[in-house]
Design a protein around this motif. Structure first.
Motif, short mmCIF file in Angstrom:
data_model
loop_
_atom_site.label_atom_id
_atom_site.label_comp_id
_atom_site.label_asym_id
_atom_site.label_seq_id
_atom_site.Cartn_x
_atom_site.Cartn_y
_atom_site.Cartn_z
N ALA A 18 32.94 33.51 49.33
CA ALA A 18 33.14 34.92 49.00
C ALA A 18 33.73 35.71 50.17
N TYR A 19 33.59 35.22 51.38
CA TYR A 19 34.11 35.93 52.54
C TYR A 19 35.47 35.39 52.99
N GLY A 20 36.28 34.94 52.02
CA GLY A 20 37.61 34.44 52.33
C GLY A 20 38.54 35.55 52.78
N ALA A 21 39.75 35.17 53.17
CA ALA A 21 40.70 36.14 53.74
C ALA A 21 41.95 36.30 52.88
N THR A 22 41.89 35.91 51.61
CA THR A 22 43.08 36.03 50.76
C THR A 22 43.16 37.43 50.17
N SER A 23 44.30 37.73 49.56
CA SER A 23 44.46 39.05 48.94
C SER A 23 43.54 39.20 47.73
N LEU A 24 43.18 38.10 47.09
CA LEU A 24 42.22 38.17 45.98
C LEU A 24 40.85 38.61 46.49
N HIS A 25 40.46 38.12 47.63
CA HIS A 25 39.17 38.50 48.20
C HIS A 25 39.15 39.98 48.61
N ARG A 26 40.31 40.51 48.95
CA ARG A 26 40.38 41.91 49.40
C ARG A 26 40.47 42.91 48.25
N LEU A 27 40.66 42.45 47.03
CA LEU A 27 40.69 43.38 45.89
C LEU A 27 39.35 44.11 45.78
N HIS A 28 39.40 45.32 45.25
CA HIS A 28 38.18 46.10 45.07
C HIS A 28 37.24 45.40 44.10
N PRO A 29 35.95 45.34 44.39
CA PRO A 29 35.02 44.62 43.52
C PRO A 29 34.97 45.16 42.09
N VAL A 30 35.12 46.46 41.92
CA VAL A 30 35.07 47.03 40.57
C VAL A 30 36.23 46.49 39.73
N VAL A 31 37.40 46.35 40.35
CA VAL A 31 38.55 45.80 39.63
C VAL A 31 38.25 44.38 39.18
N LYS A 32 37.69 43.57 40.07
CA LYS A 32 37.39 42.19 39.72
C LYS A 32 36.32 42.10 38.64
N ILE A 33 35.32 42.97 38.71
CA ILE A 33 34.26 42.97 37.70
C ILE A 33 34.83 43.35 36.33
N VAL A 34 35.65 44.40 36.29
CA VAL A 34 36.22 44.85 35.02
C VAL A 34 37.13 43.78 34.43
N VAL A 35 37.97 43.18 35.26
CA VAL A 35 38.87 42.13 34.76
C VAL A 35 38.07 40.95 34.23
N THR A 36 37.00 40.58 34.92
CA THR A 36 36.16 39.47 34.45
C THR A 36 35.49 39.82 33.13
N LEU A 37 35.01 41.04 32.98
CA LEU A 37 34.38 41.45 31.73
C LEU A 37 35.39 41.49 30.58
N VAL A 38 36.58 41.98 30.85
CA VAL A 38 37.63 42.01 29.82
C VAL A 38 38.02 40.58 29.43
N PHE A 39 38.14 39.71 30.42
CA PHE A 39 38.47 38.31 30.13
C PHE A 39 37.38 37.66 29.28
N ALA A 40 36.13 37.89 29.63
CA ALA A 40 35.03 37.31 28.85
C ALA A 40 35.02 37.86 27.43
N ALA A 41 35.31 39.15 27.29
CA ALA A 41 35.38 39.73 25.95
C ALA A 41 36.53 39.14 25.15
N ALA A 42 37.66 38.91 25.80
CA ALA A 42 38.80 38.31 25.11
C ALA A 42 38.49 36.88 24.68
N VAL A 43 37.83 36.13 25.54
CA VAL A 43 37.49 34.74 25.21
C VAL A 43 36.52 34.69 24.03
N THR A 44 35.50 35.52 24.06
CA THR A 44 34.49 35.47 23.01
C THR A 44 34.96 36.10 21.70
N SER A 45 36.08 36.79 21.72
CA SER A 45 36.56 37.41 20.49
C SER A 45 37.29 36.43 19.57
N PHE A 46 37.58 35.24 20.04
CA PHE A 46 38.24 34.25 19.20
C PHE A 46 37.29 33.76 18.11
N HIS A 47 37.88 33.37 16.98
CA HIS A 47 37.11 32.86 15.85
C HIS A 47 36.36 31.61 16.26
#
Length: 184
Positions: A18-47
């Protein structure tokens, strides 16, 4: 004792990732949380019988693995630790869903098999997304991001202290186990 120590090392490995030095690690945590929640909602919305539509969604975890320079072995091990629960639920689909479903005009498969495979794919995608969120966001940042998103303060404090003192508890259990082994 050795197994407990390896679990503790696995926790430390994920924390170190979690303490890496990539640009993904430097993204704001709220952005990553929201994207993960949206992704999970998209995955579970499939038939429940959808399989082919889920495969393009594997691009998201693959891109995150590459973008964050995350080794896949520790995350796959954690995924396999949780897999028995998904397998148990999936096997119940095999037993209870006996409706025939025709594929390719000639091949007849029960809906239980389609639901089983679909459930395993959804499980894999959502758990990998959550593990990648944890592997790219330090726990204090993740908890503060949850607080900024409006989670109640007592819940956020509980999560923070649970994670913080989990290693202390594991070390104490290790000491007690070692003392028991030495005495017996």
């Amino acid at each position: 004792m050795r197994k407990l120590f390896s679990v503790w090392l696995d926790l430390r490995t994920l924390d170190e990732l979690a303490y890496g030095a990539t640009s993904l690690h430097r993204l704001h945590p709220v952005v990553k949380i929201v994207v993960t929640l949206v992704f999970a909602a998209a995955v579970t919305s499939f038939h429940k019988y959808e399989i082919a539509g889920l495969f393009p969604l594997f691009c998201y975890p693959v891109v995150l693995f590459a973008w964050g320079n995350i080794p896949w072995q520790p995350l796959i091990r954690r995924l396999l630790l949780a897999a028995p629960f998904a397998l148990a639920i999936g096997f119940s689909n095999l037993v209870f869903d006996r409706t025939p479903y025709v594929l390719f005009g000639v091949l007849t498969v029960t809906g239980g098999w389609l639901a089983f495979v679909s459930l395993l794919l959804k499980f894999t995608l959502t758990v990998l997304a959550a593990l990648l969120l944890i592997a790219t966001t330090p726990w204090p940042s993740l908890v503060s991001g949850l607080r900024r998103m409006g989670l109640p303060r007592p819940l956020v404090v509980q999560l923070f202290f649970l994670y913080r003192y989990l290693t202390v508890l594991l070390e104490e259990v290790g000491r007690v186990t070692q003392a028991y082994e030495l005495r017996s």
